[in-house]
Design a protein around this motif. Structure first.
Motif, PDB file in Angstrom:
ATOM      1  N   GLN A   1      54.853  14.462  24.216  1.00 25.33           N
ATOM      2  CA  GLN A   1      54.294  15.640  23.539  1.00 25.33           C
ATOM      3  C   GLN A   1      52.782  15.686  23.677  1.00 25.33           C
ATOM      4  OE1 GLN A   1      56.231  18.159  22.276  1.00 25.33           O
ATOM      5  NE2 GLN A   1      54.271  19.170  22.317  1.00 25.33           N
ATOM      6  N   TRP A   2      52.141  14.550  23.542  1.00 25.14           N
ATOM      7  CA  TRP A   2      50.684  14.493  23.674  1.00 25.14           C
ATOM      8  C   TRP A   2      50.268  14.918  25.083  1.00 25.14           C
ATOM      9  CZ3 TRP A   2      47.191  11.984  26.774  1.00 25.14           C
ATOM     10  CH2 TRP A   2      45.860  12.075  26.376  1.00 25.14           C
ATOM     11  N   LEU A   3      50.951  14.381  26.107  1.00 25.61           N
ATOM     12  CA  LEU A   3      50.621  14.744  27.486  1.00 25.61           C
ATOM     13  C   LEU A   3      50.843  16.237  27.739  1.00 25.61           C
ATOM     14  CD1 LEU A   3      52.087  11.719  29.486  1.00 25.61           C
ATOM     15  CD2 LEU A   3      49.680  12.410  29.345  1.00 25.61           C
ATOM     16  N   THR A   4      51.935  16.756  27.226  1.00 24.59           N
ATOM     17  CA  THR A   4      52.213  18.185  27.384  1.00 24.59           C
ATOM     18  C   THR A   4      51.102  19.014  26.747  1.00 24.59           C
ATOM     19  OG1 THR A   4      54.594  17.783  27.401  1.00 24.59           O
ATOM     20  CG2 THR A   4      53.873  20.035  26.947  1.00 24.59           C
TER      21      THR A   4
ATOM     22  N   HIS B   1      47.822  18.830  28.733  1.00 21.74           N
ATOM     23  CA  HIS B   1      47.865  19.658  29.940  1.00 21.74           C
ATOM     24  C   HIS B   1      47.832  21.145  29.598  1.00 21.74           C
ATOM     25  CE1 HIS B   1      49.307  15.843  31.704  1.00 21.74           C
ATOM     26  NE2 HIS B   1      48.529  16.241  32.680  1.00 21.74           N
ATOM     27  N   ASN B   2      48.480  21.536  28.516  1.00 19.35           N
ATOM     28  CA  ASN B   2      48.439  22.944  28.098  1.00 19.35           C
ATOM     29  C   ASN B   2      47.012  23.383  27.798  1.00 19.35           C
ATOM     30  OD1 ASN B   2      51.204  23.177  28.329  1.00 19.35           O
ATOM     31  ND2 ASN B   2      51.603  22.990  26.144  1.00 19.35           N
ATOM     32  N   VAL B   3      46.282  22.536  27.096  1.00 14.11           N
ATOM     33  CA  VAL B   3      44.882  22.868  26.766  1.00 14.11           C
ATOM     34  C   VAL B   3      44.041  22.923  28.039  1.00 14.11           C
ATOM     35  CG1 VAL B   3      42.800  22.016  25.605  1.00 14.11           C
ATOM     36  CG2 VAL B   3      44.994  22.002  24.403  1.00 14.11           C
ATOM     37  N   ALA B   4      44.230  21.972  28.940  1.00 14.54           N
ATOM     38  CA  ALA B   4      43.455  21.973  30.187  1.00 14.54           C
ATOM     39  C   ALA B   4      43.760  23.208  31.030  1.00 14.54           C
ATOM     40  CB  ALA B   4      43.759  20.697  30.981  1.00 14.54           C
ATOM     41  N   LEU B   5      45.023  23.596  31.109  1.00 10.61           N
ATOM     42  CA  LEU B   5      45.393  24.790  31.866  1.00 10.61           C
ATOM     43  C   LEU B   5      44.824  26.042  31.201  1.00 10.61           C
ATOM     44  CD1 LEU B   5      46.930  26.085  34.224  1.00 10.61           C
ATOM     45  CD2 LEU B   5      48.977  26.069  32.805  1.00 10.61           C
ATOM     46  N   ALA B   6      44.897  26.118  29.889  1.00 11.45           N
ATOM     47  CA  ALA B   6      44.345  27.276  29.176  1.00 11.45           C
ATOM     48  C   ALA B   6      42.840  27.381  29.391  1.00 11.45           C
ATOM     49  CB  ALA B   6      44.660  27.177  27.687  1.00 11.45           C
TER      50      ALA B   6
ATOM     51  N   PRO C   1      52.821  19.175  39.404  1.00 11.54           N
ATOM     52  CA  PRO C   1      53.538  17.893  39.433  1.00 11.54           C
ATOM     53  C   PRO C   1      53.550  17.200  38.069  1.00 11.54           C
ATOM     54  CG  PRO C   1      51.681  17.875  40.976  1.00 11.54           C
ATOM     55  CD  PRO C   1      51.721  19.223  40.346  1.00 11.54           C
ATOM     56  N   LEU C   2      52.502  17.409  37.298  1.00 14.82           N
ATOM     57  CA  LEU C   2      52.450  16.801  35.970  1.00 14.82           C
ATOM     58  C   LEU C   2      53.490  17.412  35.051  1.00 14.82           C
ATOM     59  CD1 LEU C   2      48.563  16.891  35.715  1.00 14.82           C
ATOM     60  CD2 LEU C   2      49.974  14.910  36.305  1.00 14.82           C
ATOM     61  N   TYR C   3      53.586  18.746  35.055  1.00 14.99           N
ATOM     62  CA  TYR C   3      54.597  19.413  34.232  1.00 14.99           C
ATOM     63  C   TYR C   3      56.008  19.085  34.718  1.00 14.99           C
ATOM     64  CZ  TYR C   3      51.273  22.262  31.585  1.00 14.99           C
ATOM     65  OH  TYR C   3      50.285  22.689  30.738  1.00 14.99           O
ATOM     66  N   LEU C   4      56.176  18.982  36.020  1.00 20.73           N
ATOM     67  CA  LEU C   4      57.492  18.655  36.566  1.00 20.73           C
ATOM     68  C   LEU C   4      57.934  17.259  36.102  1.00 20.73           C
ATOM     69  CD1 LEU C   4      59.702  19.874  38.241  1.00 20.73           C
ATOM     70  CD2 LEU C   4      58.576  19.023  40.282  1.00 20.73           C
ATOM     71  N   THR C   5      57.026  16.323  36.136  1.00 18.03           N
ATOM     72  CA  THR C   5      57.331  14.976  35.646  1.00 18.03           C
ATOM     73  C   THR C   5      57.696  15.007  34.170  1.00 18.03           C
ATOM     74  OG1 THR C   5      55.880  13.954  37.286  1.00 18.03           O
ATOM     75  CG2 THR C   5      56.384  12.654  35.318  1.00 18.03           C
ATOM     76  N   LEU C   6      56.952  15.774  33.394  1.00 19.80           N
ATOM     77  CA  LEU C   6      57.230  15.872  31.958  1.00 19.80           C
ATOM     78  C   LEU C   6      58.595  16.514  31.709  1.00 19.80           C
ATOM     79  CD1 LEU C   6      53.687  16.983  30.760  1.00 19.80           C
ATOM     80  CD2 LEU C   6      54.825  14.805  30.210  1.00 19.80           C
TER      81      LEU C   6
ATOM     82  N   LEU D   1      55.825  25.522  33.958  1.00 21.02           N
ATOM     83  CA  LEU D   1      56.311  25.511  35.342  1.00 21.02           C
ATOM     84  C   LEU D   1      56.720  26.920  35.776  1.00 21.02           C
ATOM     85  CD1 LEU D   1      58.398  22.225  35.267  1.00 21.02           C
ATOM     86  CD2 LEU D   1      56.447  22.682  36.785  1.00 21.02           C
ATOM     87  N   GLY D   2      57.385  27.652  34.884  1.00 26.65           N
ATOM     88  CA  GLY D   2      57.767  29.028  35.188  1.00 26.65           C
ATOM     89  C   GLY D   2      56.559  29.921  35.390  1.00 26.65           C
ATOM     90  N   PHE D   3      55.565  29.755  34.529  1.00 23.23           N
ATOM     91  CA  PHE D   3      54.321  30.520  34.654  1.00 23.23           C
ATOM     92  C   PHE D   3      53.663  30.268  36.011  1.00 23.23           C
ATOM     93  CE2 PHE D   3      49.695  30.056  34.381  1.00 23.23           C
ATOM     94  CZ  PHE D   3      49.315  31.361  34.139  1.00 23.23           C
ATOM     95  N   LEU D   4      53.580  28.998  36.401  1.00 22.79           N
ATOM     96  CA  LEU D   4      52.934  28.657  37.671  1.00 22.79           C
ATOM     97  C   LEU D   4      53.711  29.225  38.862  1.00 22.79           C
ATOM     98  CD1 LEU D   4      51.951  24.981  36.802  1.00 22.79           C
ATOM     99  CD2 LEU D   4      50.398  26.941  37.022  1.00 22.79           C
ATOM    100  N   ALA D   5      55.029  29.106  38.835  1.00 25.73           N
ATOM    101  CA  ALA D   5      55.847  29.640  39.934  1.00 25.73           C
ATOM    102  C   ALA D   5      55.726  31.162  40.006  1.00 25.73           C
ATOM    103  CB  ALA D   5      57.310  29.222  39.753  1.00 25.73           C
TER     104      ALA D   5
END
Length: 156
Positions: free
Chosen positions: A8-11, A14-19, A45-50, A64-68
């Motif tokens: 959850q922390w990693l997710t 990454h959400n904050v960094a992407l935003a 790749p980070l989201y895919l691993t998560l 992942l859906g947003f990026l695709a």
């Protein structure tokens, strides 16, 4: 106990960094989408691993859906967003992205089902019609306009 917390922390990190990346030049007063797609690439790749390590990670599937979708890979976007939607069927953002992806994938019935109660989607789809057409993809513009006409006007 620590693995789910770490996931959850990693997710969230990454959400904050992407935003931050998405909003770097906000506001621009311009309709933009996809101009920074290359800068989003390290996140996938980070989201895919998560998502693979925790299939119940709704946020990872959503991103992942947003990026695709931003890459124009609507079939892949639908796959990821359907996973997110199964985990949170009432999430407005997921339903909206899923509806747009279905629309541009050529599955308007499924798109309409997702977008029917997203009040701003009709207006946005009319804008997308012009936007896609101006970018040399009139078929996506026509799909946007056709979907917009199937949706009720937003309540004011």
């Amino acid at each position: 106990l620590f693995q789910p917390l770490r996931q959850q922390w990693l997710t969230n990190w990454h959400n904050v960094a992407l935003a931050r990346l998405q909003l770097a030049d906000f506001p621009t007063d311009e309709w933009s989408w996809g101009e920074r797609i290359d800068s989003f690439a390290p996140f996938e790749p980070l989201y895919l691993t998560l998502a693979e390590s925790d299939p119940s990670n709704r946020a990872a599937w959503h991103r992942l859906g947003f990026l695709a979708m931003n890459r124009g890979e609507y079939e892949t976007a639908v796959f990821y967003l359907e996973n997110a939607h199964q985990l949170d069927p009432d999430h407005r953002g997921i339903r909206k992205l899923l509806g747009y992806s279905y629309t541009w994938l050529g599955e308007p019935e499924k798109g309409r089902e997702q977008l029917l109660f997203i009040s701003e989607s009709r207006r946005e789809l009319f804008i997308y019609n012009d936007w896609w057409t101006s970018r040399g993809q009139p078929e996506l513009g026509r799909a946007s306009q056709a979907m917009a006409r199937q949706l009720p006007p937003a309540n004011r």
